[in-house]
Design an enzyme around this catalytic site. Structure first.
Site, PDB file in Angstrom:
ATOM      1  N   HIS A 159       4.789 -70.324 -95.298  1.00 21.32           N
ATOM      2  CA  HIS A 159       6.149 -69.789 -95.157  1.00 21.32           C
ATOM      3  C   HIS A 159       6.452 -68.767 -96.244  1.00 21.32           C
ATOM      4  O   HIS A 159       6.383 -69.106 -97.435  1.00 21.32           O
ATOM      5  CB  HIS A 159       7.155 -70.948 -95.225  1.00 21.32           C
ATOM      6  CG  HIS A 159       8.572 -70.541 -95.006  1.00 21.32           C
ATOM      7  ND1 HIS A 159       9.588 -70.929 -95.843  1.00 21.32           N
ATOM      8  CD2 HIS A 159       9.144 -69.774 -94.045  1.00 21.32           C
ATOM      9  CE1 HIS A 159      10.730 -70.437 -95.398  1.00 21.32           C
ATOM     10  NE2 HIS A 159      10.490 -69.728 -94.309  1.00 21.32           N
ATOM     11  N   HIS A 215      13.563 -61.077 -97.509  1.00 21.28           N
ATOM     12  CA  HIS A 215      14.317 -62.059 -96.729  1.00 21.28           C
ATOM     13  C   HIS A 215      15.804 -61.764 -96.718  1.00 21.28           C
ATOM     14  O   HIS A 215      16.458 -61.758 -95.675  1.00 21.28           O
ATOM     15  CB  HIS A 215      14.070 -63.460 -97.291  1.00 21.28           C
ATOM     16  CG  HIS A 215      14.784 -64.540 -96.538  1.00 21.28           C
ATOM     17  ND1 HIS A 215      16.093 -64.891 -96.783  1.00 21.28           N
ATOM     18  CD2 HIS A 215      14.371 -65.351 -95.525  1.00 21.28           C
ATOM     19  CE1 HIS A 215      16.452 -65.860 -95.964  1.00 21.28           C
ATOM     20  NE2 HIS A 215      15.437 -66.156 -95.194  1.00 21.28           N
TER      21      HIS A 215
HETATM   22  O1  G3P Z   1      10.261 -67.804 -89.384  1.00 23.86           O
HETATM   23  C1  G3P Z   1      10.528 -69.107 -89.782  1.00 23.86           C
HETATM   24  C2  G3P Z   1      11.512 -69.162 -90.918  1.00 23.86           C
HETATM   25  O2  G3P Z   1      11.096 -68.277 -91.912  1.00 23.86           O
HETATM   26  C3  G3P Z   1      12.924 -68.834 -90.504  1.00 23.86           C
HETATM   27  O3  G3P Z   1      13.863 -68.971 -91.511  1.00 23.86           O
HETATM   28  O4  G3P Z   1      15.351 -68.081 -93.268  1.00 23.86           O
HETATM   29  O5  G3P Z   1      13.058 -68.831 -93.842  1.00 23.86           O
HETATM   30  O6  G3P Z   1      13.400 -66.737 -92.567  1.00 23.86           O
HETATM   31  P1  G3P Z   1      13.926 -68.121 -92.852  1.00 23.86           P
HETATM   32 MG    MG Z   2      11.343 -66.191 -92.230  1.00 21.26          MG
END
Ligand code: G3P
Ligand code: MG
Length: 251
Positions: free
Chosen positions: A19, A61
């Site tokens: 992630h 992000h």
């Molecule tokens: O793509 C999965 C996840 O990354 C979605 O949430 O806020 O971490 O981008 P976020």
């Molecule tokens: Mg994400």
């Protein structure tokens, strides 16, 4: 909105997807994070992409710079040159001082050299959904679909996914959902999505089964506990997004 007649699908995924790279171990959405994921044996990584003011896809992000760089202000108002001047590592640890915000192409080049694959999450700044979806899709289509593990895109923004589909229909698409929408099947079909990316807190055995029976591949974010990952994978989730890949046995 034009409809699509084909639904491209990503290559088989691994049970674990890193992630934002390996967010628990290295600054998110940086080359250092992708490197850490590789060191941990991760094959597929997820990262977030938005556009600079001059239209270049970069890994980021938040809509603002404050949390993950030493800059201030909105990403959408900064040129690539502005953003490249920032430190994107020191906030995480002095060990990562000097880390820069990578462009999409830099990240893809890093992954291609290591035989890794990317789930590129299209994360538009406010009002830039279609522009971001189309720009990211065009960039991937122009340079990166010949990779051993070709990338796929996803977004919470249906508008961005639709724009990606229209710009480069051959790129596999996924829809992200925080809640489990009542019209999930219609949305996924309209967008030509192969994958459905759910908040793990909302995932149930029944929901996974329903989505899979309808022909969709289901992923879950963000899973940092081994027991929860095991349950989700047992229900038929194909891959979990995690900040700590080493916690989850099969990767
Ligand atoms: O793509 C999965 C996840 O990354 C979605 O949430 O806020 O971490 O981008 P976020
Ligand atoms: Mg994400």
């Amino acid at each position: 909105m034009p409809s699509t007649t084909t639904t491209p699908s990503p290559p088989p995924l691994r049970p674990v997807t890193g992630h934002r790279g390996a967010k628990g171990h290295a600054p998110e959405n940086t080359i250092a994070g992708l490197r850490k994921a590789h060191e941990l044996g991760v094959v597929w990584v997820e990262f977030d992409v938005k556009l600079t003011s001059d239209g270049v896809p970069v890994l980021m992000h938040d809509d603002t710079l404050k949390r993950t760089t030493d800059g201030r202000g909105d990403v959408a108002t900064k040129t690539l040159s502005d953003i490249r001047a920032l430190d994107a590592g020191r906030w995480f640890s002095p060990d990562f001082a000097g880390e820069r915000v990578p462009t999409l192409d830099e990240a893809m080049e890093f992954l291609a050299k290591r035989g890794m694959g990317a789930n590129v999450e299209i994360k538009p700044c406010p009002g830039r959904d279609a522009e971001t979806g189309a720009t990211v899709a065009r960039a991937l289509a122009a340079r990166w679909m010949g990779m051993a593990l070709p990338p796929f895109v996803s977004s919470f923004s249906a508008e961005a996914v639709a724009a990606a589909r229209d710009a480069a229909p051959e790129i596999p698409r996924g829809l992200l959902a925080e809640k489990f929408p009542a019209d999930w099947r219609a949305q996924l079909e309209a967008l030509g999505c192969a994958t459905f990316h759910l908040d793990q807190r909302r995932v149930t055995d029944e929901r996974v089964r329903a989505a899979r029976e309808a022909g969709f591949r289901v992923l879950a974010y963000t899973v940092n506990e081994a027991a929860r990952a095991r349950a989700l994978l047992d229900w038929g989730i194909e891959s979990v997004f995690t900040d700590y890949p080493e916690r989850i046995a099969a990767r």
